[in-house]
Scaffold this motif. Structure first.
Motif, PDB file in Angstrom:
ATOM      1  N   UNK A 113       0.828  -1.205   0.000  1.00  7.05           N
ATOM      2  CA  UNK A 113       0.000   0.000   0.000  1.00  7.05           C
ATOM      3  C   UNK A 113       0.865   1.260   0.000  1.00  7.05           C
ATOM      4  N   UNK A 114       2.128   1.119   0.373  1.00 10.07           N
ATOM      5  CA  UNK A 114       3.046   2.258   0.434  1.00 10.07           C
ATOM      6  C   UNK A 114       3.906   2.389  -0.826  1.00 10.07           C
ATOM      7  N   UNK A 115       3.685   1.501  -1.796  1.00 16.07           N
ATOM      8  CA  UNK A 115       4.505   1.542  -2.999  1.00 16.07           C
ATOM      9  C   UNK A 115       4.320   2.867  -3.738  1.00 16.07           C
ATOM     10  N   UNK A 116       5.406   3.552  -4.089  1.00 20.83           N
ATOM     11  CA  UNK A 116       5.304   4.855  -4.772  1.00 20.83           C
ATOM     12  C   UNK A 116       5.038   4.698  -6.266  1.00 20.83           C
ATOM     13  N   UNK A 117       3.841   4.249  -6.602  1.00 27.25           N
ATOM     14  CA  UNK A 117       3.481   4.053  -8.011  1.00 27.25           C
ATOM     15  C   UNK A 117       3.535   5.389  -8.766  1.00 27.25           C
ATOM     16  N   UNK A 118       3.916   5.323 -10.033  1.00 25.38           N
ATOM     17  CA  UNK A 118       3.991   6.509 -10.881  1.00 25.38           C
ATOM     18  C   UNK A 118       2.634   6.769 -11.556  1.00 25.38           C
ATOM     19  N   UNK A 119       2.217   8.013 -11.565  1.00 25.12           N
ATOM     20  CA  UNK A 119       1.008   8.404 -12.295  1.00 25.12           C
ATOM     21  C   UNK A 119       1.403   8.816 -13.706  1.00 25.12           C
ATOM     22  N   UNK A 120       1.880   7.846 -14.459  1.00 24.01           N
ATOM     23  CA  UNK A 120       2.454   8.126 -15.783  1.00 24.01           C
ATOM     24  C   UNK A 120       1.479   7.674 -16.859  1.00 24.01           C
ATOM     25  N   UNK A 121       0.502   8.508 -17.159  1.00 23.82           N
ATOM     26  CA  UNK A 121      -0.534   8.113 -18.113  1.00 23.82           C
ATOM     27  C   UNK A 121       0.023   7.881 -19.511  1.00 23.82           C
ATOM     28  N   UNK A 122       1.039   8.670 -19.909  1.00 27.76           N
ATOM     29  CA  UNK A 122       1.626   8.485 -21.236  1.00 27.76           C
ATOM     30  C   UNK A 122       2.305   7.122 -21.341  1.00 27.76           C
ATOM     31  N   UNK A 123       3.045   6.745 -20.315  1.00 30.35           N
ATOM     32  CA  UNK A 123       3.710   5.437 -20.321  1.00 30.35           C
ATOM     33  C   UNK A 123       2.699   4.304 -20.297  1.00 30.35           C
ATOM     34  N   UNK A 124       1.647   4.464 -19.524  1.00 30.52           N
ATOM     35  CA  UNK A 124       0.595   3.446 -19.494  1.00 30.52           C
ATOM     36  C   UNK A 124      -0.031   3.285 -20.875  1.00 30.52           C
ATOM     37  N   UNK A 125      -0.291   4.396 -21.547  1.00 33.06           N
ATOM     38  CA  UNK A 125      -0.893   4.318 -22.873  1.00 33.06           C
ATOM     39  C   UNK A 125       0.047   3.667 -23.876  1.00 33.06           C
ATOM     40  N   UNK A 126       1.324   3.982 -23.807  1.00 25.58           N
ATOM     41  CA  UNK A 126       2.293   3.349 -24.715  1.00 25.58           C
ATOM     42  C   UNK A 126       2.357   1.849 -24.474  1.00 25.58           C
ATOM     43  N   UNK A 127       2.259   1.443 -23.220  1.00 24.83           N
ATOM     44  CA  UNK A 127       2.235   0.011 -22.896  1.00 24.83           C
ATOM     45  C   UNK A 127       0.998  -0.642 -23.501  1.00 24.83           C
ATOM     46  N   UNK A 128      -0.153  -0.013 -23.343  1.00 26.33           N
ATOM     47  CA  UNK A 128      -1.395  -0.565 -23.886  1.00 26.33           C
ATOM     48  C   UNK A 128      -1.329  -0.716 -25.400  1.00 26.33           C
ATOM     49  N   UNK A 129      -0.728   0.252 -26.060  1.00 27.96           N
ATOM     50  CA  UNK A 129      -0.713   0.263 -27.523  1.00 27.96           C
ATOM     51  C   UNK A 129       0.439  -0.517 -28.128  1.00 27.96           C
ATOM     52  N   UNK A 130       1.308  -1.075 -27.297  1.00 24.89           N
ATOM     53  CA  UNK A 130       2.468  -1.791 -27.840  1.00 24.89           C
ATOM     54  C   UNK A 130       3.461  -0.858 -28.484  1.00 24.89           C
ATOM     55  N   UNK A 131       3.783   0.230 -27.772  1.00 29.98           N
ATOM     56  CA  UNK A 131       4.737   1.227 -28.269  1.00 29.98           C
ATOM     57  C   UNK A 131       5.829   1.489 -27.228  1.00 29.98           C
ATOM     58  N   UNK A 132       6.262   0.427 -26.534  1.00 32.21           N
ATOM     59  CA  UNK A 132       7.265   0.600 -25.470  1.00 32.21           C
ATOM     60  C   UNK A 132       8.693   0.640 -26.007  1.00 32.21           C
ATOM     61  N   UNK A 133       8.892   0.174 -27.256  1.00 33.61           N
ATOM     62  CA  UNK A 133      10.242   0.065 -27.797  1.00 33.61           C
ATOM     63  C   UNK A 133      10.906  -1.258 -27.499  1.00 33.61           C
ATOM     64  N   UNK A 134      10.234  -2.124 -26.763  1.00 36.53           N
ATOM     65  CA  UNK A 134      10.720  -3.492 -26.522  1.00 36.53           C
ATOM     66  C   UNK A 134       9.879  -4.437 -27.373  1.00 36.53           C
ATOM     67  N   UNK A 135      10.455  -5.031 -28.423  1.00 40.49           N
ATOM     68  CA  UNK A 135       9.672  -5.756 -29.429  1.00 40.49           C
ATOM     69  C   UNK A 135       8.811  -6.887 -28.882  1.00 40.49           C
ATOM     70  N   UNK A 136       9.336  -7.671 -27.950  1.00 44.97           N
ATOM     71  CA  UNK A 136       8.574  -8.816 -27.432  1.00 44.97           C
ATOM     72  C   UNK A 136       7.323  -8.338 -26.694  1.00 44.97           C
ATOM     73  N   UNK A 137       7.493  -7.303 -25.903  1.00 41.21           N
ATOM     74  CA  UNK A 137       6.362  -6.743 -25.163  1.00 41.21           C
ATOM     75  C   UNK A 137       5.359  -6.121 -26.122  1.00 41.21           C
ATOM     76  N   UNK A 138       5.837  -5.364 -27.075  1.00 46.71           N
ATOM     77  CA  UNK A 138       4.937  -4.701 -28.024  1.00 46.71           C
ATOM     78  C   UNK A 138       4.180  -5.715 -28.871  1.00 46.71           C
ATOM     79  N   UNK A 139       4.832  -6.808 -29.240  1.00 49.83           N
ATOM     80  CA  UNK A 139       4.149  -7.854 -30.013  1.00 49.83           C
ATOM     81  C   UNK A 139       3.005  -8.444 -29.205  1.00 49.83           C
ATOM     82  N   UNK A 140       3.269  -8.731 -27.949  1.00 46.37           N
ATOM     83  CA  UNK A 140       2.232  -9.304 -27.096  1.00 46.37           C
ATOM     84  C   UNK A 140       1.057  -8.367 -26.908  1.00 46.37           C
ATOM     85  N   UNK A 141       1.338  -7.080 -26.678  1.00 50.37           N
ATOM     86  CA  UNK A 141       0.263  -6.124 -26.435  1.00 50.37           C
ATOM     87  C   UNK A 141      -0.553  -5.861 -27.700  1.00 50.37           C
ATOM     88  N   UNK A 142       0.094  -5.846 -28.849  1.00 58.75           N
ATOM     89  CA  UNK A 142      -0.647  -5.652 -30.097  1.00 58.75           C
ATOM     90  C   UNK A 142      -1.486  -6.882 -30.440  1.00 58.75           C
TER      91      UNK A 142
END
Length: 469
Positions: free
Chosen positions: A304-333
């Protein structure tokens, strides 16, 4: 004089005619039956792949019932209000259903049993789509298991899976009119709604529906992939998984049916591993039963004390498969296009979001709930908390998956990457996992959202902070 009043059969993620205890009991009574399903209201309804899958599966179930001479009655709204109306309109004598094991389902069932019995009806519920109901597997002290390996050993020691129920014969359907009942929805409207968006059209290209298709898939898996399951399930380009999860979640095939067919026709490491994965699903439901807030709250309170980031842009890039890491982006797409992702990629993409990007696991859980056709509230929450380190039987938070090494190990030639990340189709195998290192940068493909070491070190610092807080 025999009672000819109808028996109501309430379908809820048990969309099959074989091995369905509620159906078997109703048909054996020799009363006419009325089959119905309720699309229950949600507080904040968003279009999800799982909802679409359920809708298509209901259409398949209706076709089955039509072959038997009946139909599926469809309603939308609050079950606690609608079912008493159905009872009154149908003049039913009994109400049968197979049990639900989530908190809301359990609560609704308890309320309805009390209210419908007060109306003078017999109400019966039956075990649903698990090998063992969640409260039945306990340790020697009568407590629920917190470690999967211990849980699974206990299950195996006392394994006694009941025989599969055949599809009943001699169906008789009630002819009573209930269309004017509160919340009635024509099945034809549902058919139209499943075609409404381009996303649904893309999803439909990847899936089949119905009880018969579920058994075809099980047969194909046993014949072609079961023997190699332990070795090939982690390699997404090999298609080595069973592809049964969505059928199983919607109950178009039962755990018992899968168990008996696999144990009868398989042996060796592949069979053992597959049955263990079926056991993990059972374990997840036992966790949800004991922790109804599993989807929202850390089971280990220090998180509950974890300092999570409120990084909406990064979250959206993860959702869209635009992280720059091919394996992750392939899975998300692939997830967005097909509504499915192999288990290995679920772990890798989840680890990247929670640890490299330091984004709250609940954000990832919500996205998977929206995009997975096989969304399962118990498995999804248990798995996300496992990756985050915040739940029962969790991977230690300091165990951080390296997205490059995972890519190199489980997609060595980049076949899966090239299938889903078209910008990398012509990148050589030498740079397919690290295209930012190539002399010529691939056009329109982003650089990594964060360097692996930077993300790893930041996650470890955050973990140390909450440990010493």
């Amino acid at each position: 004089m025999s009672d000819t009043r109808p028996i109501l059969i309430w379908f809820r993620h048990d969309f099959r005619l074989r091995d369905n205890a509620a159906i078997t009991a109703a048909i054996q009574s020799r009363n006419p039956v009325i089959c119905f399903y309720i699309q229950e209201s949600a507080d904040a309804k968003t279009e999800s792949a799982a909802d679409w899958w359920v809708a298509e599966s209901l259409l398949a179930l209706n076709r089955q019932l039509k072959e038997k001479g009946g139909q599926l009655h469809l309603f939308e709204g609050d079950a606690e209000k609608i079912i008493p109306e159905i009872v009154q309109q149908s003049h039913a004598c009994k109400l049968f259903w197979n049990r639900r094991y989530d908190f809301k389902g359990k609560e609704t069932d308890q309320i309805l049993k009390k209210s419908i019995r007060a109306m003078g009806l017999e109400v019966q519920s039956f075990p649903n789509n698990l090998l063992n109901e969640p409260w039945t597997v306990k340790n020697d002290k009568g407590q629920p298991f917190r470690i999967f390996s211990a849980y699974w050993r206990a299950v195996q020691r006392h394994m006694n899976i009941q025989a599969v129920l055949p599809c009943p014969e001699n169906w008789v359907f009630s002819t009573r009119e209930i269309r004017h009942c509160l919340g009635y929805k024509d099945i034809a409207i549902l058919a139209k709604e499943t075609q409404d968006s381009s996303w649904k059209i893309k999803l439909k290209q990847s899936h089949r529906f119905g009880e018969n298709e579920a058994h075809k898939q099980l047969k194909s898996f046993i014949e072609n992939d079961l023997a190699h399951y332990a070795k090939e399930r982690d390699f997404p380009a090999k298609d080595g998984t069973s592809l049964l999860s969505a059928f199983l979640r919607s109950g178009q095939i039962s755990s018992k049916q899968i168990w008996h067919e696999v144990t009868k026709n398989g042996s060796g490491e592949g069979t053992s591993k597959f049955l263990e994965e079926l056991g993990w699903r059972e374990f997840a439901w036992s966790v949800l039963w004991e922790h109804p807030d599993l989807n929202q709250h850390n089971l280990r309170p220090e998180f509950d004390k974890m300092p999570w980031k409120k990084a909406s842009d990064n979250l959206q890039r993860w959702k869209e498969g635009q992280t720059g890491y091919p394996f992750i982006d392939a899975g998300m797409r692939a997830l967005w296009q097909t509504g499915f992702m192999p288990n290995r990629l679920r772990m890798v993409t989840a680890s990247f979001l929670v640890k490299h990007l330091l984004i709250d696991w609940r954000e990832g859980k919500k996205w998977f709930a929206q995009t997975l056709v096989d969304y399962d509230p118990a498995c999804n929450a248990t798995n996300w908390q496992w990756v985050a380190g915040s739940g029962i039987e969790s991977a230690p938070y300091f165990r951080i998956m390296n997205p490059i090494l995972q890519s190199q190990k489980f997609d060595p030639d980049g076949q899966y990457i090239r299938e889903w990340v078209k910008e990398l189709a012509d990148v050589s195998t030498a740079f397919i996992h690290t295209p930012w290192k190539a002399d010529k940068q691939p056009a329109n493909y982003p650089l990594p959202i964060i360097a692996h070491e930077e993300g790893r070190n930041r996650a470890l610092r955050a973990w140390k902070e909450i440990r010493h807080a």
